[in-house]
Design a protein around this motif. Sequence first.
Motif, PDB file in Angstrom:
ATOM      1  N   SER A 154       0.781  -1.185  -0.096  1.00 42.67           N
ATOM      2  CA  SER A 154      -0.067  -0.033   0.023  1.00 42.67           C
ATOM      3  C   SER A 154       0.969   1.393   0.281  1.00 42.67           C
ATOM      4  O   SER A 154       1.956   1.272   0.701  1.00 42.67           O
ATOM      5  N   ASP A 192      -0.669   4.475   0.286  1.00 42.40           N
ATOM      6  CA  ASP A 192      -1.493   5.454   0.570  1.00 42.40           C
ATOM      7  C   ASP A 192      -2.058   5.272   2.152  1.00 42.40           C
ATOM      8  O   ASP A 192      -1.818   4.320   2.716  1.00 42.40           O
ATOM      9  N   TYR A 223      -4.580   7.272   5.513  1.00 41.95           N
ATOM     10  CA  TYR A 223      -5.551   8.626   5.790  1.00 41.95           C
ATOM     11  C   TYR A 223      -4.911   9.736   6.169  1.00 41.95           C
ATOM     12  O   TYR A 223      -3.802  10.036   6.545  1.00 41.95           O
ATOM     13  N   SER A 283     -12.161  13.093   3.994  1.00 39.43           N
ATOM     14  CA  SER A 283     -12.384  12.190   3.127  1.00 39.43           C
ATOM     15  C   SER A 283     -11.240  11.824   2.296  1.00 39.43           C
ATOM     16  O   SER A 283     -10.218  12.737   2.082  1.00 39.43           O
ATOM     17  N   GLY A 284     -11.134  10.443   1.657  1.00 40.90           N
ATOM     18  CA  GLY A 284     -10.206  10.178   0.775  1.00 40.90           C
ATOM     19  C   GLY A 284      -8.854   9.679   1.665  1.00 40.90           C
ATOM     20  O   GLY A 284      -8.501  10.030   2.566  1.00 40.90           O
ATOM     21  N   MET A 285      -7.784   9.041   0.642  1.00 40.89           N
ATOM     22  CA  MET A 285      -6.784   8.496   1.350  1.00 40.89           C
ATOM     23  C   MET A 285      -5.481   9.777   0.549  1.00 40.89           C
ATOM     24  O   MET A 285      -5.710  10.199  -0.591  1.00 40.89           O
ATOM     25  N   MET A 332      -1.572   9.710  -1.022  1.00 40.35           N
ATOM     26  CA  MET A 332      -0.458   9.018  -1.221  1.00 40.35           C
ATOM     27  C   MET A 332       0.937   9.586  -0.267  1.00 40.35           C
ATOM     28  O   MET A 332       0.980  10.804  -0.277  1.00 40.35           O
ATOM     29  N   HIS A 362      -3.045  10.024  -7.239  1.00 36.30           N
ATOM     30  CA  HIS A 362      -4.421   9.350  -7.188  1.00 36.30           C
ATOM     31  C   HIS A 362      -5.104   9.748  -5.823  1.00 36.30           C
ATOM     32  O   HIS A 362      -4.517  10.421  -5.108  1.00 36.30           O
ATOM     33  N   TYR A 363      -6.277   9.081  -5.731  1.00 34.89           N
ATOM     34  CA  TYR A 363      -6.878   9.437  -4.472  1.00 34.89           C
ATOM     35  C   TYR A 363      -7.239  10.833  -3.956  1.00 34.89           C
ATOM     36  O   TYR A 363      -7.559  11.761  -4.995  1.00 34.89           O
ATOM     37  N   LYS A 364      -6.995  11.360  -2.893  1.00 37.39           N
ATOM     38  CA  LYS A 364      -7.107  12.785  -2.437  1.00 37.39           C
ATOM     39  C   LYS A 364      -6.147  13.663  -3.099  1.00 37.39           C
ATOM     40  O   LYS A 364      -6.123  14.879  -2.822  1.00 37.39           O
ATOM     41  N   SER A 366      -9.547  10.991 -12.870  1.00 34.56           N
ATOM     42  CA  SER A 366      -9.217  10.069 -11.676  1.00 34.56           C
ATOM     43  C   SER A 366      -7.831   9.938 -11.340  1.00 34.56           C
ATOM     44  O   SER A 366      -7.464   9.465 -10.318  1.00 34.56           O
TER      45      SER A 366
END
Length: 225
Positions: free
Chosen positions: A48, A50, A52, A58-60, A62, A113-115, A138
């Motif tokens: 992994s 990413d 918190y 919200s969202g993860m 990197m 990616h993610y947040k 995305s």
Amino acid sequence: MRFDIITVLPGLLESPFAHSILQRAQKKGLCEIVVHNLRDYADNKHKSVDDYPYGGGSGMVMQVAPFAACIEKLQAERHYDEIIFMTPDGETLNQSIANHLSTKGNMIILCGHYKGIDQRIRDIYVTRELSIGDYVLSGGELPAAVLVDAVVRLVPGVLSDETSALSDSFQGGLLDAPVYTRPADWRGHKVPDVLLSGNEAAINQWRDEQAIARTKDRRPDLLDE
Ligand code: ADE
């Protein structure tokens, strides 16, 4: 010219670089494009990359360490002129930035990616942040492919007709004039007479006028610049 692209989705970048002009540029040895899987630089067994966000929300996000490990490994192998992060809050890519980057040697491109990515990566490593437009995708992979295409086609020798990149829309600050090919008459829709006239000066003048008219109509902001 060499691009090293760091991503969690290397498969997403296979097709854009395996066709047409980008494929030919690599085969001719005019550019090298290497895609790195960020997960190969994760320091945990789940791979992994990413976690918190501090402060909640919200969202993860990197993490710093995998990006740092990949970037530092690459930097130990060669010098990089730019480390570019693709992000919607970056400077908007345009032809002038593409022209500027086409004079560079080695570049790293980071795909988020993610947040988003931990701000420290941006602060410590990134030299330039680029967006491909005011909309959110995305991830940074498609923007990275857009950037590489826009830059590589400007490298001398990549396009078979050297002048064709120079006559691209935007290159002279104007949009392109309309183009036509055979047949000269399709269901009564005719190609402008001037293009069939063989008069090169008249054709060039018509193309200049059309380019200016189209730019005035569609992108008056370009004329202000
Ligand atoms: N990542 C997500 N959206 C993007 C955009 N519009 N430009 C660059 N990178 C992005």
